[in-house]
Scaffold this active site. Structure first.
Site, PDB file in Angstrom:
ATOM      1  N   LYS A 138       1.375  -1.136   0.178  1.00 15.98           N
ATOM      2  CA  LYS A 138       0.068   0.051  -0.355  1.00 15.98           C
ATOM      3  C   LYS A 138       1.365   1.502   0.092  1.00 15.98           C
ATOM      4  O   LYS A 138       0.380   2.434  -0.461  1.00 15.98           O
ATOM      5  CB  LYS A 138      -0.871  -0.298   1.124  1.00 15.98           C
ATOM      6  CG  LYS A 138      -2.166  -0.950   0.708  1.00 15.98           C
ATOM      7  CD  LYS A 138      -2.653  -1.293   2.630  1.00 15.98           C
ATOM      8  CE  LYS A 138      -3.993  -2.051   2.295  1.00 15.98           C
ATOM      9  NZ  LYS A 138      -4.458  -2.493   3.284  1.00 15.98           N
ATOM     10  N   GLN A 191      -4.789  -1.221   9.975  1.00 17.51           N
ATOM     11  CA  GLN A 191      -4.287  -2.090   9.435  1.00 17.51           C
ATOM     12  C   GLN A 191      -5.208  -3.150  10.642  1.00 17.51           C
ATOM     13  O   GLN A 191      -4.928  -3.289  11.669  1.00 17.51           O
ATOM     14  CB  GLN A 191      -3.197  -2.835   8.928  1.00 17.51           C
ATOM     15  CG  GLN A 191      -2.969  -3.755   8.184  1.00 17.51           C
ATOM     16  CD  GLN A 191      -3.589  -4.391   7.064  1.00 17.51           C
ATOM     17  OE1 GLN A 191      -3.603  -3.064   6.337  1.00 17.51           O
ATOM     18  NE2 GLN A 191      -3.561  -5.624   6.298  1.00 17.51           N
ATOM     19  N   ASP A 234     -10.986   3.629   4.206  1.00 10.32           N
ATOM     20  CA  ASP A 234     -11.547   2.229   4.197  1.00 10.32           C
ATOM     21  C   ASP A 234     -13.415   2.362   3.983  1.00 10.32           C
ATOM     22  O   ASP A 234     -13.532   1.081   3.873  1.00 10.32           O
ATOM     23  CB  ASP A 234     -11.244   1.048   5.687  1.00 10.32           C
ATOM     24  CG  ASP A 234      -9.710   0.822   5.237  1.00 10.32           C
ATOM     25  OD1 ASP A 234     -10.007   0.130   4.528  1.00 10.32           O
ATOM     26  OD2 ASP A 234      -9.049   0.178   6.222  1.00 10.32           O
TER      27      ASP A 234
HETATM   28  N1  GUN Z   1      -7.022  -6.054   6.573  1.00 15.64           N
HETATM   29  C1  GUN Z   1      -7.064  -7.126   5.764  1.00 15.64           C
HETATM   30  N2  GUN Z   1      -7.902  -6.252   4.200  1.00 15.64           N
HETATM   31  C2  GUN Z   1      -8.186  -4.851   5.243  1.00 15.64           C
HETATM   32  C3  GUN Z   1      -8.303  -3.814   4.396  1.00 15.64           C
HETATM   33  O1  GUN Z   1      -8.580  -3.529   3.490  1.00 15.64           O
HETATM   34  N3  GUN Z   1      -8.382  -3.032   5.390  1.00 15.64           N
HETATM   35  C4  GUN Z   1      -7.905  -2.304   6.541  1.00 15.64           C
HETATM   36  N4  GUN Z   1      -7.825  -1.604   6.851  1.00 15.64           N
HETATM   37  N5  GUN Z   1      -7.550  -3.910   7.073  1.00 15.64           N
HETATM   38  C5  GUN Z   1      -7.318  -4.588   6.304  1.00 15.64           C
END
Ligand code: GUN
Length: 314
Positions: A58, A102, A125
Site C-alpha cells: 500500500k 490495518q 477503508d
Molecule cells: N486487513 C485485510 N484487509 C484489509 C482492508 O481492506 N483494510 C484494512 N484496514 N485492513 C485490512
C-alpha cells in the site's frame, strides 16, 4: 447434439488495477498542479507477517502514484487510549487525507472504538458507521476497497449487473455486506448467503454473478455453479495438505512446483475446476487482490477531493 460453450475468460486483476492506477496518477498530477498533495497514513500495530506484505504494498503503490504516504507502526503493546490519541492527531493533520488502520488489531485493542474514532472524511477503508450509512442511503461515501474494485471490474469489462441475480457468499463488514449494497445500487437482485445458509448449493446455482467471500478454500464446487455465470473469488486461503493440493490442483505443474518449494499454496474460495464453467472469473492470486490496492489509491484521492469540496466521479 453437442452444445459448445464459449471458453471462460479471465478477469485480469493486475491489468485492471494498472489501468485504474494510471487514471489515479493523472488525477493526482492535476491536484498537485493546484497545490494539493494527497496524503495517506497507514497504521499497522505490532508484528503481523501477513499484514506487513499488504501494508508495504500500500505504501509503495502510494509513492509510485504521487501520494505522500506514511507508515506508523505502534508496538503490539499499545493501548486503546494511546491509539485514540494517535488517531485524533491524524484527524487534525491538514496533510493527511486518508487514515487506514490495518486489521486485524491485537485482541486487547478495542477495534470498533478505533474505527469509529477515524474521521469519516478520512476513512479511506469506508469502515466508519457514517460511511456505512452513506453507502446504504446512496449518498457520496468512502466505500470499502475490495467490493468497490469488484464493481469497477464488472463495469470496465462491460458485464451487465442490472436485473441479474447476484449471490454474495459471506457477510463480513469489509466485503460481503458492502458488496451486496453496491450490487443492489447497480440494480442486481441480491442474495446474501453465509455459514448458516440452508441449501447454499441451490442459491449459488441460481447466481448469474457469484461473489465468494467466506474464507474457506474451495467451498464453491463445480456443482454449485451455473454454466455461464460470472465468478468473483475474494478468498485468500493457504492450503498445506497434500490431499487438498491433489483435490484442487492435481496436474497443475506450475502450482505443484510452488507447493513443493514453499509447502503451501494460495487459493480462493472457489474450486478452480469450477472456473471452466464460467463466462468470466477472477483467478487467485491475480484477481481481486491487486484491485483492492488500486481502489485504496482512488479512495485516498476521492477523500482529498471531498474534503476540499472538489468534484468526484460517482
Ligand atoms: N486487513 C485485510 N484487509 C484489509 C482492508 O481492506 N483494510 C484494512 N484496514 N485492513 C485490512
Amino acid at each position: 447434439m453437442n452444445k459448445t460453450t464459449a471458453a471462460a475468460q479471465v478477469l485480469d486483476g493486475n491489468a485492471i488495477a494498472t489501468a485504474i492506477k494510471a487514471e489515479v496518477a493523472i488525477d493526482i498530477e492535476r491536484l498537485r498542479a493546484q497545490g494539493i498533495q494527497p496524503g495517506l497514513t497507514v497504521v499497522m500495530v505490532g508484528n503481523h507477517p501477513a499484514s506487513e506484505v499488504y501494508v508495504r504494498n500500500k505504501v509503495k503503490t502510494s509513492a509510485e502514484l504521487g501520494i505522500a504516504s506514511e507508515l506508523l507502526t505502534p508496538p503490539g503493546s499499545v493501548t486503546t487510549e494511546e491509539m485514540l490519541q494517535l488517531i485524533e492527531k491524524l484527524n487534525a493533520r491538514e496533510d493527511v487525507d486518508g487514515i487506514l488502520i490495518q486489521l486485524p488489531l491485537p485482541a486487547h485493542v478495542d477495534a470498533k472504538r478505533l474505527l469509529e474514532a477515524v474521521s469519516p472524511e478520512k476513512d479511506v477503508d469506508g469502515f466508519h458507521p457514517v460511511n456505512v450509512g452513506r453507502l446504504q442511503s446512496g449518498q457520496p461515501a468512502l466505500v470499502p476497497c475490495t467490493p468497490a474494485g469488484i464493481i469497477e471490474t464488472l463495469r470496465r469489462t462491460g458485464i451487465p449487473i442490472a436485473g441479474k441475480h447476484a449471490v454474495v457468499v459471506g457477510r463480513s463488514d469489509i466485503v460481503g455486506k458492502p458488496m451486496a449494497m453496491l450490487l443492489l445500487h447497480e440494480n442486481a437482485t441480491v442474495t446474501i448467503c453465509h455459514s448458516k445458509t440452508k441449501d447454499l448449493e441451490g442459491f449459488c446455482r441460481s447466481a448469474d454473478i457469484l461473489v465468494a467471500a467466506i474464507g474457506k478454500a474451495g467451498i464453491i464446487t463445480p456443482e454449485m455453479v451455473r454454466p455461464g455465470a460470472v465468478l468473483i473469488d475474494v478468498g485468500m486461503n493457504r492450503i498445506q495438505s497434500q490431499a487438498e493440493f491433489d483435490r484442487f490442483f492435481a496436474g497443475d505443474a506450475k502450482r505443484e512446483a510452488g507447493f513443493k518449494k514453499n509447502g503451501s499454496v494460495l487459493m480462493g474460495d472457489i474450486d478452480p475446476h469450477a472456473f471452466a464453467l464460467a463466462s468470466y472469473y477472477t483467478p487467485v492470486p491475480g484477481g481481486v487482490g491487486p484491485l483492492t490496492i488500486a481502489m485504496l489509491m482512488a479512495s485516498t484521492v476521492r477523500a482529498a477531493r471531498l474534503r476540499r469540496g472538489l468534484p468526484v466521479s460517482t
